[in-house]
Design a protein around this motif. Sequence first.
Motif, short mmCIF file in Angstrom:
data_model
loop_
_atom_site.label_atom_id
_atom_site.label_comp_id
_atom_site.label_asym_id
_atom_site.label_seq_id
_atom_site.Cartn_x
_atom_site.Cartn_y
_atom_site.Cartn_z
N GLN A 90 0.83 -1.21 0.00
CA GLN A 90 0.00 0.00 0.00
C GLN A 90 0.87 1.26 0.00
O GLN A 90 0.55 2.24 -0.68
N ILE A 91 1.96 1.24 0.76
CA ILE A 91 2.87 2.39 0.77
C ILE A 91 3.42 2.63 -0.63
O ILE A 91 3.48 3.77 -1.11
N LYS B 238 2.08 1.73 -3.47
CA LYS B 238 0.98 2.22 -4.31
C LYS B 238 0.74 3.71 -4.09
O LYS B 238 0.57 4.49 -5.05
N ASP B 239 0.75 4.13 -2.82
CA ASP B 239 0.54 5.54 -2.50
C ASP B 239 1.68 6.41 -3.04
O ASP B 239 1.44 7.50 -3.57
N LEU B 240 2.91 5.93 -2.90
CA LEU B 240 4.06 6.69 -3.41
C LEU B 240 4.02 6.82 -4.92
O LEU B 240 4.34 7.88 -5.47
N LEU B 241 3.62 5.75 -5.59
CA LEU B 241 3.52 5.82 -7.05
C LEU B 241 2.47 6.82 -7.49
O LEU B 241 2.55 7.39 -8.59
N GLN B 242 1.50 7.06 -6.64
CA GLN B 242 0.49 8.06 -6.96
C GLN B 242 0.95 9.48 -6.62
O GLN B 242 0.80 10.39 -7.42
N GLU B 243 1.56 9.63 -5.44
CA GLU B 243 1.86 10.98 -4.95
C GLU B 243 3.18 11.54 -5.48
O GLU B 243 3.33 12.76 -5.58
N LEU B 244 4.15 10.69 -5.81
CA LEU B 244 5.46 11.16 -6.27
C LEU B 244 5.47 11.44 -7.78
O LEU B 244 6.44 12.01 -8.29
N PHE B 245 4.43 11.02 -8.48
CA PHE B 245 4.35 11.19 -9.92
C PHE B 245 3.16 12.08 -10.27
O PHE B 245 2.34 12.42 -9.42
#
Length: 400
Positions: free
Chosen positions: A389-390, A392-399
């Motif tokens: 989940q972390i 997944k969240d990073l792939l959303q927020e960092l891009f």
Amino acid sequence: MSKDAKNVPALRFKGYSDAWEKRKSKALFSPSSQKGRPNLPVVSVTQDSGVVFRDKMDINIDYDRSTLGSYKVVKPGDFIISLRSFQGGFELSDKVGITSPAYTIFNFKKPEEHFSDFWKYLFKRYLFVQSLKSVTFGIRDGRSISFKDFSDLNIIFPSSKKEEETISRLLGLIDDLIAATQDKIDALEQAKRALLQRLFDQSWRFKGYSGSWEKHKLGDLAKRVRGNDGRMDLPILTISAGNGWLTQKERFSQSIAGNELKNYTLLAKNELSYNHGNSKLAKYGAVFALKKYNEALVPRVYHSFDVSGKADSNFIEYLFSSKTPDHELRKLISSGARMDGLLNINYASFMNISLLFPSIEEQQKISRILEIIRKLSSETLFVLSRLAQIKKDLLQELFI
């Protein structure tokens, strides 16, 4: 080149504030079709494992070696558009080899300006994979994505190679943690299998226990459970062969009991059940003790029983997870214990199974160590899900 103040990710590392750039793929990448290296090892492209040497795969793929001269050369840092990229994105190669000419290979026009691993993550993001739908006309007819299809896609990326590297290194650390956690889960599973085999075939014994195990019919130790006092406010459970007791909402995303709830069995903690109509009973030993709840309601299709005072319920559960009862279950199956293609082991026949049991004290020691393994596995699976989940969240927020 285009810069837009809106092209800024939601999560940013300190020191980076410039808007990201937006360009068409053809401005960044060019296709590669180098051939004529038949002596290089053949690689295959997979969604699960990326680029792998074909001779290391578990499956045997026949191919005409005389055609290897037409295979495309793949180098570390090359991206590969595989035949099913529209489902899982593009793959980054870390190997030197050759691959089928059916694959499209491309790389940066200016590799010194980019960090390949950043793009590996970008090309696996859900939003990027979704963007491929705009260029996948005809995919259902078997056509793969060509470089021309991909070349007109707009891509938003950092204006500096350093930011690409910083983002990818963080995601790489998360991937390393995920891999290490999965390795721990695999090791625990191996330990569990070894314990189930060795403890129940008695090749491993706890210090101080040497007496012979005694044979008992299960029915000599068990008392049938069928009651229901009319309460409807208890958890409603169902058996999953691979996961034990789950609530019906966990298993089916909703409660399926309906008006049948009054016909459910009231099960108390440490009482056991098996699904007599489940074809997985013999394969998975699907006999489960109630652990998480003090009381619960379970369907009558499950035969339930209590061994309190005569045996350890957790021992019974693990006994059926081992291979020990296999021959007894096979006897029931071969004697015609089937209905509509499923096992139909009735309660009387199940209780007639004869098995070896140690003293209750030794049963408890065996079940205790297996419960520790089970708990560690459960906790590690939870850690794995949180790491996923972390990421997944990073792939959303960092891009973007």
